[in-house]
Design a protein around this motif. Structure first.
Motif, mmCIF file in Angstrom:
data_model
loop_
_atom_site.group_PDB
_atom_site.id
_atom_site.type_symbol
_atom_site.label_atom_id
_atom_site.label_comp_id
_atom_site.label_asym_id
_atom_site.label_seq_id
_atom_site.Cartn_x
_atom_site.Cartn_y
_atom_site.Cartn_z
ATOM 1 N N VAL A 173 42.679 12.988 81.119
ATOM 2 C CA VAL A 173 42.113 12.299 82.279
ATOM 3 C C VAL A 173 42.987 12.624 83.485
ATOM 4 N N ALA A 174 42.384 13.223 84.501
ATOM 5 C CA ALA A 174 43.103 13.515 85.748
ATOM 6 C C ALA A 174 42.563 12.598 86.834
ATOM 7 N N ALA A 175 43.466 11.898 87.534
ATOM 8 C CA ALA A 175 43.065 10.931 88.557
ATOM 9 C C ALA A 175 43.362 11.485 89.947
ATOM 10 N N PHE A 176 42.392 11.345 90.855
ATOM 11 C CA PHE A 176 42.526 11.867 92.211
ATOM 12 C C PHE A 176 42.176 10.758 93.212
ATOM 13 N N ARG A 177 43.060 10.570 94.187
ATOM 14 C CA ARG A 177 42.775 9.571 95.216
ATOM 15 C C ARG A 177 41.931 10.217 96.307
ATOM 16 N N ARG A 178 40.787 9.588 96.582
ATOM 17 C CA ARG A 178 39.881 10.189 97.557
ATOM 18 C C ARG A 178 38.885 9.138 98.057
ATOM 19 N N ASN A 179 38.672 9.122 99.354
ATOM 20 C CA ASN A 179 37.661 8.257 99.956
ATOM 21 C C ASN A 179 36.324 8.994 99.898
ATOM 22 N N LEU A 180 35.511 8.639 98.925
ATOM 23 C CA LEU A 180 34.269 9.367 98.703
ATOM 24 C C LEU A 180 33.181 9.020 99.704
ATOM 25 N N PHE A 181 33.389 7.982 100.493
ATOM 26 C CA PHE A 181 32.442 7.678 101.563
ATOM 27 C C PHE A 181 32.625 8.660 102.723
ATOM 28 N N GLU A 182 33.888 8.879 103.085
ATOM 29 C CA GLU A 182 34.183 9.764 104.209
ATOM 30 C C GLU A 182 34.376 11.214 103.779
ATOM 31 N N ASN A 183 34.787 11.392 102.535
ATOM 32 C CA ASN A 183 35.101 12.733 102.042
ATOM 33 C C ASN A 183 34.544 12.913 100.631
ATOM 34 N N PRO A 184 33.234 12.968 100.476
ATOM 35 C CA PRO A 184 32.637 13.121 99.149
ATOM 36 C C PRO A 184 32.991 14.467 98.536
ATOM 37 N N LEU A 185 32.936 14.541 97.216
ATOM 38 C CA LEU A 185 33.115 15.835 96.563
ATOM 39 C C LEU A 185 31.977 16.748 97.012
ATOM 40 N N ARG A 186 32.341 17.883 97.568
ATOM 41 C CA ARG A 186 31.339 18.813 98.055
ATOM 42 C C ARG A 186 30.641 19.507 96.889
ATOM 43 N N ALA A 187 29.478 20.038 97.185
ATOM 44 C CA ALA A 187 28.684 20.694 96.147
ATOM 45 C C ALA A 187 29.494 21.783 95.442
ATOM 46 N N GLU A 188 30.312 22.496 96.230
ATOM 47 C CA GLU A 188 31.108 23.578 95.641
ATOM 48 C C GLU A 188 32.173 23.021 94.684
ATOM 49 N N GLU A 189 32.718 21.869 95.000
ATOM 50 C CA GLU A 189 33.734 21.259 94.136
ATOM 51 C C GLU A 189 33.133 20.699 92.850
ATOM 52 N N LEU A 190 31.845 20.415 92.887
ATOM 53 C CA LEU A 190 31.180 19.850 91.718
ATOM 54 C C LEU A 190 30.768 20.907 90.701
ATOM 55 N N GLU A 191 30.858 22.165 91.078
ATOM 56 C CA GLU A 191 30.477 23.232 90.147
ATOM 57 C C GLU A 191 31.392 23.217 88.928
ATOM 58 N N GLY A 192 30.796 23.438 87.757
ATOM 59 C CA GLY A 192 31.576 23.493 86.533
ATOM 60 C C GLY A 192 31.624 22.186 85.783
ATOM 61 N N PHE A 193 31.266 21.089 86.429
ATOM 62 C CA PHE A 193 31.173 19.818 85.707
ATOM 63 C C PHE A 193 29.863 19.796 84.928
ATOM 64 N N ASP A 194 29.945 19.366 83.694
ATOM 65 C CA ASP A 194 28.739 19.236 82.873
ATOM 66 C C ASP A 194 27.947 17.982 83.226
ATOM 67 N N ALA A 195 28.652 16.978 83.743
ATOM 68 C CA ALA A 195 27.995 15.727 84.099
ATOM 69 C C ALA A 195 28.832 15.001 85.138
ATOM 70 N N VAL A 196 28.167 14.191 85.936
ATOM 71 C CA VAL A 196 28.834 13.358 86.942
ATOM 72 C C VAL A 196 28.359 11.922 86.755
ATOM 73 N N ILE A 197 29.329 11.009 86.683
ATOM 74 C CA ILE A 197 29.041 9.575 86.674
ATOM 75 C C ILE A 197 29.443 9.031 88.040
ATOM 76 N N PHE A 198 28.596 8.223 88.661
ATOM 77 C CA PHE A 198 29.045 7.593 89.904
ATOM 78 C C PHE A 198 28.617 6.136 89.950
ATOM 79 N N ASP A 199 29.564 5.283 90.317
ATOM 80 C CA ASP A 199 29.386 3.832 90.306
ATOM 81 C C ASP A 199 29.918 3.256 91.619
ATOM 82 N N PRO A 200 29.174 3.426 92.706
ATOM 83 C CA PRO A 200 29.668 2.998 94.014
ATOM 84 C C PRO A 200 29.526 1.494 94.224
#
Length: 418
Positions: free
Chosen positions: A311-338
């Motif tokens: 498990v790798a943890a990253f601090r990031r404000n996903l409202f102001e700085n969401p993971l960009r489409a390019e950064e999401l490449e390679g993930f098999d799945a994304v869970i989001f619970d805003p």
């Protein structure tokens, strides 16, 4: 304010009866659809005076404070009608967004009861607020709480009395943990030395495991922990927590079921790891959240589990700085619970991405529907929506939804810097 006889047409999103009076819509708390009631009307607000003709779905409330306390909206609604209304909150939100999809039956996740309660205190009195009012209703019990919160009301009263001289309104959040009560005070501001000392003494006398003021720990007698899958989590004081243990378990079960054989998963708005720690039992997880305290708790809990995936943890404000489409490449799945506001910016990036599978966990049907529309417009199919009821008798509704794209070739994920 005038008295009027009203015909209640339906229940609204907040569980209030909706009627028409002199060409205006009137909202009447505690009235049910199909009832004829006498109400005091002031603009769009109505106060129930008497039920003249009761609905066939009306039953007796389980709490003597119902009808005054604003904590519950629909205790008097029969189970089948209640289930249909609550599931309908999700169905209506989706329809209003132009989304047509099957919505599963309502999943009851009350379980053993709510494991966290927020009491309000005014001038030493403790309780909940009236519906649509700033008036405190003193209570002597709440039947919806987990048994671990049995001492919570007495503790809240003692703490409120200790700070009564400040004259400030307080919110007293109490969480049940195996080690005892975890209490966080809000509203008092900075404490004087004598106030802090008095509270520490109270924590000792009341056997409070942890006592904090605005998330600053005053007394730590035992470190509160929660079981999350096979991990043991020590949550940060005041941190987000699902209302019931059963609710969290059901959401996690549906998420794990949905990701299938995914090998790498991104958990967005991960908090302290309610889902990431469980996901790590089957997949590598990259977890993102804005709270440094929540991420630290997640990392500590992850280290305590042998045999789990990284498990790798990253601090990031996903409202102001969401993971960009390019950064999401390679993930098999994304869970989001805003949070309740939803994840508009992140949903837009998911829509642009090539992520094959995404699982949304939401506590607001309206913001979810908005985000879902963006993802559907971006090529996702909304396969499954399951409404989850962990706030029994309240208008709050959670849901888990599965979005899937047609199969596409995966790419290696880029490395993300901390």
């Amino acid at each position: 304010m005038t008295r009027a006889i009203l015909e209640i047409e339906r229940l609204g999103q907040r569980g209030e009866g909706i009627a028409k009076h002199s060409g205006r819509t009137v909202f009447v708390p505690f009235a049910l659809a199909g009832e004829r009631v006498l109400a005091e009307v002031d603009g769009e607000r109505g106060r129930l005076v008497e039920v003249l003709t009761a609905s066939s779905d009306r039953i007796a409330p389980i709490c003597k404070h119902y009808g005054v306390c604003g904590g519950c909206a629909v205790q008097t609604l029969a189970p089948s009608a209640y289930t249909a209304w609550k599931r309908g909150l999700v169905v209506t939100a989706l329809a209003n967004a132009g989304i047509s999809t099957d919505v599963a039956p309502l999943l009851d996740a009350h379980g053993a009861g709510r494991r966290r309660v927020v009491f309000h205190a005014r001038d030493g009195a403790v309780g909940f607020m009236e519906t649509r009012a700033h008036k405190l209703v003193e209570i002597d019990a709440c039947p919806l709480l987990d048994s671990g919160l049995a001492p919570a009301l007495d503790a809240a009263r003692a703490l409120a009395r200790a700070l009564k001289s400040s004259g400030k309104p307080l919110d007293i959040a109490v969480t049940s943990a195996p080690e005892g009560l975890d209490v966080d005070l809000r509203g008092s501001g900075a404490l004087s030395e004598s106030e802090a000392r008095a509270l520490v003494e109270l924590a000792e006398r009341l056997d409070i495991a942890r006592l904090s003021n605005h998330s600053r720990v005053l007394a730590l007698r035992r470190r509160p922990t929660l079981g999350v899958g096979s991990a043991r989590l020590s949550p940060p004081t005041g941190g987000f927590l699902q209302a019931t243990a059963r609710g969290e378990e059901e959401m996690a079960r549906l998420a794990l079921q949905s990701i299938g054989k995914a090998k790498r998963v991104a958990d967005l708005f991960c908090g302290s790891g309610a889902f990431a720690l469980r996901l790590a039992e089957v997949a590598r997880v990259d977890a993102f959240d804005e709270s440094a305290e929540a991420l630290a708790a997640l990392e500590e809990a992850a280290r305590s589990v042998s045999g789990a995936k990284p498990v790798a943890a990253f601090r990031r404000n996903l409202f102001e700085n969401p993971l960009r489409a390019e950064e999401l490449e390679g993930f098999d799945a994304v869970i989001f619970d805003p949070p309740r506001a939803g994840a508009a910016a992140q949903a837009a990036e998911l829509a642009r991405s090539k992520v094959p599978l995404s699982v949304a966990i939401s506590c607001n049907a309206q913001s979810f529907a908005r985000d879902a529309k963006a993802m559907i417009d971006g090529g996702f199919a909304l396969e499954q929506v399951t409404p989850i009821d962990q706030f029994r008798y309240a208008a709050h509704i959670e849901l888990v939804a599965v979005f899937r794209r047609a199969a596409s070739k995966k790419r290696k994920a880029p490395l993300l810097s901390r």
